[in-house]
Motif scaffolding. Structure first.
Motif, short mmCIF file in Angstrom:
data_model
loop_
_atom_site.label_atom_id
_atom_site.label_comp_id
_atom_site.label_asym_id
_atom_site.label_seq_id
_atom_site.Cartn_x
_atom_site.Cartn_y
_atom_site.Cartn_z
N TYR A 94 10.41 10.62 -7.74
CA TYR A 94 11.12 9.40 -8.12
C TYR A 94 11.11 9.19 -9.63
O TYR A 94 12.10 8.74 -10.21
CB TYR A 94 10.54 8.20 -7.40
CG TYR A 94 10.67 8.31 -5.90
CD1 TYR A 94 11.90 8.55 -5.30
CD2 TYR A 94 9.57 8.20 -5.07
CE1 TYR A 94 12.03 8.66 -3.92
CE2 TYR A 94 9.68 8.30 -3.69
CZ TYR A 94 10.92 8.53 -3.12
OH TYR A 94 11.04 8.64 -1.77
N TYR A 95 10.01 9.50 -10.29
CA TYR A 95 9.94 9.28 -11.73
C TYR A 95 10.82 10.28 -12.49
O TYR A 95 11.43 9.93 -13.50
CB TYR A 95 8.49 9.29 -12.21
CG TYR A 95 7.73 8.11 -11.66
CD1 TYR A 95 7.96 6.83 -12.15
CD2 TYR A 95 6.83 8.27 -10.61
CE1 TYR A 95 7.29 5.73 -11.62
CE2 TYR A 95 6.16 7.18 -10.08
CZ TYR A 95 6.39 5.92 -10.58
OH TYR A 95 5.73 4.83 -10.05
N TYR A 122 14.11 2.79 -7.77
CA TYR A 122 13.05 1.79 -7.94
C TYR A 122 12.70 1.13 -6.61
O TYR A 122 11.53 0.85 -6.34
CB TYR A 122 13.45 0.74 -8.98
CG TYR A 122 13.17 1.18 -10.40
CD1 TYR A 122 11.86 1.37 -10.85
CD2 TYR A 122 14.20 1.41 -11.30
CE1 TYR A 122 11.60 1.78 -12.15
CE2 TYR A 122 13.95 1.82 -12.60
CZ TYR A 122 12.64 2.00 -13.01
OH TYR A 122 12.38 2.40 -14.30
N LEU A 125 10.31 3.09 -4.72
CA LEU A 125 8.95 2.95 -5.25
C LEU A 125 8.35 1.58 -4.94
O LEU A 125 7.21 1.31 -5.28
CB LEU A 125 8.95 3.18 -6.77
CG LEU A 125 9.21 4.60 -7.22
CD1 LEU A 125 9.54 4.64 -8.71
CD2 LEU A 125 8.01 5.48 -6.91
N GLY A 126 9.16 0.70 -4.32
CA GLY A 126 8.70 -0.65 -4.00
C GLY A 126 8.77 -1.60 -5.17
O GLY A 126 8.21 -2.69 -5.13
N GLU A 127 9.47 -1.21 -6.22
CA GLU A 127 9.59 -2.04 -7.42
C GLU A 127 10.91 -2.82 -7.36
O GLU A 127 11.91 -2.47 -7.98
CB GLU A 127 9.51 -1.16 -8.67
CG GLU A 127 8.16 -0.46 -8.79
CD GLU A 127 8.05 0.41 -10.03
OE1 GLU A 127 8.72 0.12 -11.04
OE2 GLU A 127 7.28 1.38 -9.97
N ILE A 129 11.84 -5.94 -8.36
CA ILE A 129 12.36 -6.63 -9.54
C ILE A 129 13.03 -5.63 -10.49
O ILE A 129 14.12 -5.88 -11.00
CB ILE A 129 11.22 -7.41 -10.25
CG1 ILE A 129 10.75 -8.55 -9.34
CG2 ILE A 129 11.68 -7.94 -11.61
CD1 ILE A 129 9.52 -9.26 -9.82
N GLU A 130 12.38 -4.51 -10.72
CA GLU A 130 12.96 -3.47 -11.59
C GLU A 130 14.27 -2.96 -11.01
O GLU A 130 15.22 -2.69 -11.73
CB GLU A 130 11.97 -2.33 -11.77
CG GLU A 130 12.31 -1.38 -12.87
CD GLU A 130 12.24 -1.98 -14.27
OE1 GLU A 130 13.08 -1.59 -15.10
OE2 GLU A 130 11.37 -2.82 -14.53
#
Length: 141
Positions: A94-95, A122, A125-127, A129-130
């Motif tokens: 993912y990164y 994102y 990845l569970g992020e 807001i991002e």
């Protein structure tokens, strides 16, 4: 000396065109491999399948071709975009995907799909807001 400089300067655009065409060739080959990966059931999932080794080999070849396209033409945004999708969908990197999508956006800020896919990465990845920040960034740019 002036003749040599003139010759170099007049040939430079043709050398760059050749590199871009070569990059597109590698990008097309990588795309064919990407499609082959997508056609195998079980590729890109966490579940080992009878195709696991075959999937890995195809993934590696596709990744290598996208990387070669980028090496030949560093401003070719579509090679970054598709390598990012490859990493997200089949490599679970993912990164690496975020890094490539970020570069694709830098090169082509008009491409909504890059913003949408970086948001999806994102989310993976569970992020949350991002993800939303990236999704609306397209409309704010």
């Amino acid at each position: 000396m002036k003749k040599l400089l003139f010759t170099i300067l007049t040939m430079l655009p043709f050398l760059c065109i050749g590199q871009t065409q070569e990059a597109i060739k590698f990008d097309n080959q990588a795309g064919e491999l990407y499609n082959k990966l997508a056609s195998f059931e079980g590729c890109g999932t966490e579940i080992p399948s009878e195709y696991s080794l075959k999937c890995k080999n195809i993934y590696d070849a596709s990744f290598s071709n996208y990387s070669k396209a980028i090496e030949l033409s560093p401003n070719y945004d579509q090679a970054y975009y598709w390598r990012a999708l490859l990493q997200h969908n089949f490599g679970r990197d993912y990164y690496g995907s975020i890094s490539d999508l970020t570069r694709a956006i830098e090169l082509n800020p008009e491409d909504f799909q890059s913003y949408n896919n970086i948001a999806g990465t994102y989310l993976s990845l569970g992020e949350i807001i991002e993800a939303e920040i990236n999704r609306i960034s397209f409309f704010l740019s």
